[in-house]
Design an enzyme around this catalytic site. Structure first.
Site, mmCIF file in Angstrom:
data_model
loop_
_atom_site.group_PDB
_atom_site.id
_atom_site.type_symbol
_atom_site.label_atom_id
_atom_site.label_comp_id
_atom_site.label_asym_id
_atom_site.label_seq_id
_atom_site.Cartn_x
_atom_site.Cartn_y
_atom_site.Cartn_z
ATOM 1 N N HIS A 117 0.796 -1.219 0.000
ATOM 2 C CA HIS A 117 0.000 0.000 0.000
ATOM 3 C C HIS A 117 0.831 1.272 0.000
ATOM 4 C CE1 HIS A 117 -3.325 -2.723 0.419
ATOM 5 N NE2 HIS A 117 -4.093 -1.728 0.061
ATOM 6 N N TYR B 255 -3.116 -8.562 -6.799
ATOM 7 C CA TYR B 255 -2.624 -8.598 -5.421
ATOM 8 C C TYR B 255 -3.743 -8.553 -4.378
ATOM 9 C CZ TYR B 255 2.144 -8.594 -3.526
ATOM 10 O OH TYR B 255 3.359 -8.963 -2.992
#
Length: 604
Positions: free
Chosen positions: A193, A371
């Site tokens: 992230h 992902y």
């Protein structure tokens, strides 16, 4: 008059002819270009193939294809014959040669510089230069095609919620046969992230992560303004607070750095870190705290080595060292665990110095979609002797303070994560996130799963049963999609049959690995101009990078140096599981599935 009418009808019919590239006729990475309204031409330049559809191999290509083993054969060799690989791992030139081949063969599958984005299915300056877009591995399906995936499949895609309910939603928790644990799951979430930061105000094709790689903005902030709010401006350090004798992130009140917290979270638990969504779960805040401690620790080491340096140089050099540590840990611990290889992967940028390699990267939308590993998540989170459900766990930093980082590391090291491939293992709590992944893929007009397999030199599946390896889900898939060449990327990745005793299927690994390794090794610190001791404050800083591991990161920053790794230490926790998922439902239906869905954090 009749002739004119017929001519008009012909022109109207021609204007409604489907784009000739809708059928994706060009094979082997050939580029399809329309010629007029009903013709196309395949550009086979430098593909190693020729012919109308780039389907005939050149002589050297034919030899390479004959000699090249299948990906599953390579995987089998690398995950067996442990004695042989122990010998190879101890012969430096052999290990280096194999690692160099792994890096180049994977990285060359990624176009660099980038080629397409969601709005440009052809080469353009905009697709190259506009960093606010995710790039694309394949161009979007043209707008004027007969079906959503081109020419194959039904004219209307199945309801995304129905796909999730029938094929993806967990009936019973399926543990990962590779033994991945929650330290691994939260590391994956925390690490990715920094570059999976979709700009939901503009749409799923856009990103706020303009660094497009490992820049640690999730520690330091995406913008300079946010970074300045988080910095102490003394000795290069980040702001922090001491609670019960241990270092934790500062609060939002102390930094004025915006974070996403619901109104009921008290001020003293509103920790502020680089990524504004990391208050969501304590597992993310655990890693944010560990990396904060590591940055400030490295600053102390550099300050001792360079008393003449000011705050700015200490800060900037520490950041470069942490980038190096991150890449080292990702390759040698994280990817090593995921691979299941007996061959020991190695982080050594010098392996590429005599190769043709570009030190730049652009994050692809497909990499982001791929992902979404939500099946990793358990039904409940076990910390020490307490279990927390999702409603108790999210936005609850008090758990972190109650148990402390040491207990978190010990507990997450022991708790097994879920298997990602094989279907029916997405927790109900994140059902809406999986549905959003499908909806956003459609919005960005992804090509089919089989087209992505072909793009990464994999043989397309010929039947639904070949894809899933069983009969029940394959029948559901066929009823939903009708054609194996019309199955969408994200659902197919999650229902694909896993490799033997593995967390993933073939496609997840063979498509994901090139994106991953190119992104890691394409970092500027891996380039010849940067990869030298002076960049990192001398041999001391260089040594910090070259000796980094997940265990050393924990030992240097967590009280008591608890044992950790990315797999559960107790083999008894790893149970043999069947390829097809159970059809019985789990007991988590009462959890509000929208609880994790906030406008700016759907990737979580």
């Amino acid at each position: 008059m009749l002739a004119r009418a017929l001519l008009l009808c012909a022109v109207l019919a021609l204007s409604h002819t489907a784009n000739p590239c809708c059928s994706h006729p060009c094979q082997n990475r050939g580029v399809c270009m329309s010629v007029g309204f009903d013709q196309y031409k395949c550009d086979c330049t430098r593909t190693g193939f020729y012919g109308e559809n780039c389907s005939t191999p050149e002589f050297l290509t034919r030899i390479k294809l004959f000699l090249k083993p299948t990906p599953n054969t390579v995987h089998y060799i690398l995950t067996h014959f442990k004695g042989f690989w122990n010998v190879v791992n101890n012969i430096p030139f052999l290990r280096n040669a194999i690692m160099s081949y792994v890096l180049t063969s994977r990285s060359h599958l990624i176009d660099s510089p980038p080629t397409y984005n969601a709005d440009y299915g052809y080469k353009s300056w905009e697709a190259f230069s506009n960093l606010s877009y995710y790039t694309r591995a394949l161009p979007p399906v043209p707008d004027d095609c007969p079906t959503p995936l081109g020419v194959k499949g039904k004219k209307q895609l199945p309801d995304s919620n129905e796909i999730v309910e029938k094929l993806l939603l967990r009936r019973k928790f399926i543990p990962d046969p590779q033994g991945s644990n929650m330290m691994f799951a939260f590391f994956a979430q925390h690490f990715t992230h920094q570059f999976f930061k979709t700009d939901h105000k503009r749409g799923p094709a856009f990103t706020n992560g303009l660094g497009h790689g490992v820049d640690l903005n999730h520690i330091y902030g995406e913008t300079l303004a946010r970074q300045r709010k988080l910095r102490l401006f003394k000795d290069g350090k980040m702001k922090y607070q001491i609670i019960d004798g241990e270092m934790y992130p500062p609060t939002v009140k102390d930094t004025q750095a915006e974070m996403i917290y619901p109104p009921q979270v008290p001020e003293h638990l509103r920790f502020a870190v680089g990524q504004e969504v990391f208050g969501l779960v304590p597992g993310l805040m655990m890693y944010a705290t560990i990396w904060l401690r590591e940055h400030n620790r490295v600053c102390d080491v550099l300050k001792q080595e360079h008393p003449e340096w000011g705050d700015e140089q200490l800060f900037q050099t520490s950041r470069l060292i942490l980038i190096g540590e991150t890449i080292k840990i990702v390759i040698e611990d994280y990817v090593q665990h995921l691979s299941g290889y007996h061959f020991k992967l190695k982080f050594d940028p010098e392996l590429l110095f005599n190769k043709q390699f570009q030190y730049q990267n652009r994050i692809a939308a497909e990499f982001n979609t791929l992902y979404h590993w939500h099946p990793l998540l358990p039904d409940t989170f076990q910390i020490h002797d307490q279990k927390y459900n999702y409603q108790q766990f999210i936005y609850n930093n008090s758990i972190l303070l109650e148990h402390g980082i040491t207990q978190f590391v010990e507990s997450f090291t022991r708790q097994i994560a879920g298997r990602v491939a094989g279907g029916r293992n997405v927790p109900p709590a994140v059902q809406k996130v999986s549905q959003a992944s499908i909806d956003q893929s459609r919005q960005m007009k992804y090509q089919s799963f089989n087209e992505y397999r072909k793009r990464f030199m994999l043989k397309p599946y010929e039947s639904f049963e070949e894809l899933t390896g069983e009969k029940e889900m394959s029948a559901e898939l066929e009823a939903l999609y009708g054609d194996i060449d019309a199955v969408e990327l994200y659902p197919a990745l999650l229902v694909e049959k896993p490799r033997p005793d593995a967390i993933f299927g073939e496609t997840m690994v063979e498509v994901g690995a090139p994106f991953s390794l190119k992104g890691l090794m394409g970092n500027v610190i891996c380039s010849p101009a940067y990869w030298k001791p002076s960049t990192f404050g001398g041999e001391v800083g260089f040594q910090i990078i070259n000796t980094a591991s997940i265990q050393s990161l924990i030992c240097n920053n967590v009280k008591g140096c608890p044992f950790t790794s990315f797999s559960v230490p107790d083999p008894e926790l790893i149970k043999t599981v069947t390829i097809n998922a159970s059809s019985s439902r789990s007991g988590l239906d009462d959890i509000n599935p929208t609880v994790l869905l906030k406008e700016r954090s759907t990737e979580l």
